[in-house]
Scaffold this motif. Structure first.
Motif, short mmCIF file in Angstrom:
data_model
loop_
_atom_site.label_atom_id
_atom_site.label_comp_id
_atom_site.label_asym_id
_atom_site.label_seq_id
_atom_site.Cartn_x
_atom_site.Cartn_y
_atom_site.Cartn_z
N ALA A 1 2.31 1.63 -3.47
CA ALA A 1 1.33 2.11 -4.45
C ALA A 1 1.06 3.60 -4.25
O ALA A 1 0.98 4.37 -5.23
CB ALA A 1 0.03 1.32 -4.34
N LEU A 2 0.93 4.02 -3.01
CA LEU A 2 0.70 5.45 -2.75
C LEU A 2 1.91 6.29 -3.11
O LEU A 2 1.77 7.41 -3.62
CB LEU A 2 0.31 5.66 -1.28
CG LEU A 2 -1.06 5.08 -0.89
CD1 LEU A 2 -1.29 5.24 0.60
CD2 LEU A 2 -2.18 5.71 -1.69
N LEU B 1 1.86 6.72 -6.87
CA LEU B 1 0.90 7.74 -7.26
C LEU B 1 1.42 9.14 -6.94
O LEU B 1 1.23 10.08 -7.72
CB LEU B 1 -0.45 7.50 -6.58
CG LEU B 1 -1.22 6.27 -7.06
CD1 LEU B 1 -2.50 6.11 -6.25
CD2 LEU B 1 -1.53 6.38 -8.53
N TRP C 1 0.83 -1.21 0.00
CA TRP C 1 0.00 0.00 0.00
C TRP C 1 0.87 1.26 0.00
O TRP C 1 0.59 2.22 -0.74
CB TRP C 1 -0.94 0.01 1.20
CG TRP C 1 -2.22 -0.70 0.94
CD1 TRP C 1 -2.54 -1.97 1.31
CD2 TRP C 1 -3.35 -0.18 0.22
NE1 TRP C 1 -3.80 -2.27 0.86
CE2 TRP C 1 -4.33 -1.19 0.20
CE3 TRP C 1 -3.62 1.03 -0.40
CZ2 TRP C 1 -5.55 -1.02 -0.42
CZ3 TRP C 1 -4.85 1.21 -1.01
CH2 TRP C 1 -5.80 0.19 -1.02
N TRP D 1 1.98 -2.32 -8.70
CA TRP D 1 1.35 -1.89 -9.96
C TRP D 1 -0.11 -2.36 -10.01
O TRP D 1 -1.00 -1.59 -10.40
CB TRP D 1 2.13 -2.43 -11.14
CG TRP D 1 1.57 -2.07 -12.46
CD1 TRP D 1 1.73 -0.89 -13.12
CD2 TRP D 1 0.74 -2.88 -13.29
NE1 TRP D 1 1.06 -0.92 -14.31
CE2 TRP D 1 0.44 -2.13 -14.44
CE3 TRP D 1 0.23 -4.16 -13.17
CZ2 TRP D 1 -0.35 -2.63 -15.46
CZ3 TRP D 1 -0.55 -4.66 -14.19
CH2 TRP D 1 -0.83 -3.90 -15.32
N ALA E 1 -2.13 -0.17 -7.70
CA ALA E 1 -2.25 1.22 -8.16
C ALA E 1 -3.17 1.34 -9.36
O ALA E 1 -3.75 2.41 -9.58
CB ALA E 1 -0.88 1.78 -8.50
N GLY F 1 7.70 3.13 -6.52
CA GLY F 1 6.71 2.33 -5.80
C GLY F 1 7.19 0.92 -5.50
O GLY F 1 7.04 0.42 -4.38
#
Length: 189
Positions: A22-23, A26, A19, A96, A99, A72
């Motif tokens: 992924a954040l 982004l 997590w 990936w 996300a 990421g």
């Protein structure tokens, strides 16, 4: 008696690290996208002809998608403390995968344009925006080009996540290292 044992070996998945990875992908994608806006590299969605796109736009599109997921994948694998390349690569690819629906949700809300023009093919205009009165004759070509740019950027993001996870493991980035890894750990030449 079976001398060759076949058993399932699971790879643990550190979901909190994924997590965070992924954040962070982004966030880096947003920063690169906003930098692209600042230098004028946001023109991908406007052009129908690929020959009219400037080099700085292509560089931001490719580098933004790639390096966001390198960060990421690297972040997820480092937070999880993974030292082997295979589970690190798995964590980078799961970053990936996680996300991707987040990008779709941002695109549905109309916020994907801030990540740069390369994700323009994820959605059309937001549902609350009024529809255009007359259709543009070049709309089909522009939509195709946006879809192509989005597919390329998504696949480059996957490659970036895999490479980022592999880099975080600290193992050499060769395809034959796994053959020598166990011998080196046991002290054999």
């Amino acid at each position: 008696m079976d001398s060759h044992r076949s058993e399932w070996t699971e790879w643990p998945i550190a979901w909190s690290a994924i997590w965070v990875g992924a954040l962070s992908a982004l966030a880096v994608g947003l920063i690169i996208g906003l930098l692209g806006f600042a230098v004028g590299a946001h023109e991908v969605a406007r052009y129908v002809d690929w020959k009219k796109i400037r080099m700085v736009t292509v560089v931001f599109s490719i580098a933004g998608a790639f390096f966001a997921f390198v960060v990421g994948g690297w972040t997820a694998s480092r937070i999880a403390g993974i030292r082997r390349s295979e589970p690190a690569i798995l964590h980078g690819s799961i970053v990936w995968l996680l996300a991707l629906p987040l990008l779709l949700a941002l695109a549905a809300l109309g916020a994907a344009s801030h990540l740069g023009g390369w994700y323009a093919g994820l959605s059309s205009s937001p549902f609350w925006a009024p529809a255009a009165a007359s259709p543009d004759p070049d709309l089909a070509t522009a939509t195709r080009n946006n879809a192509l740019a989005t597919v390329v950027s998504l696949l480059l993001g996957l490659v970036g996540g895999v490479i980022g996870g592999w880099m975080a493991s600290g193992e050499p980035m060769t395809f034959t290292h796994h053959r020598k890894r166990d011998q080196l750990a046991e002290g054999r030449p």
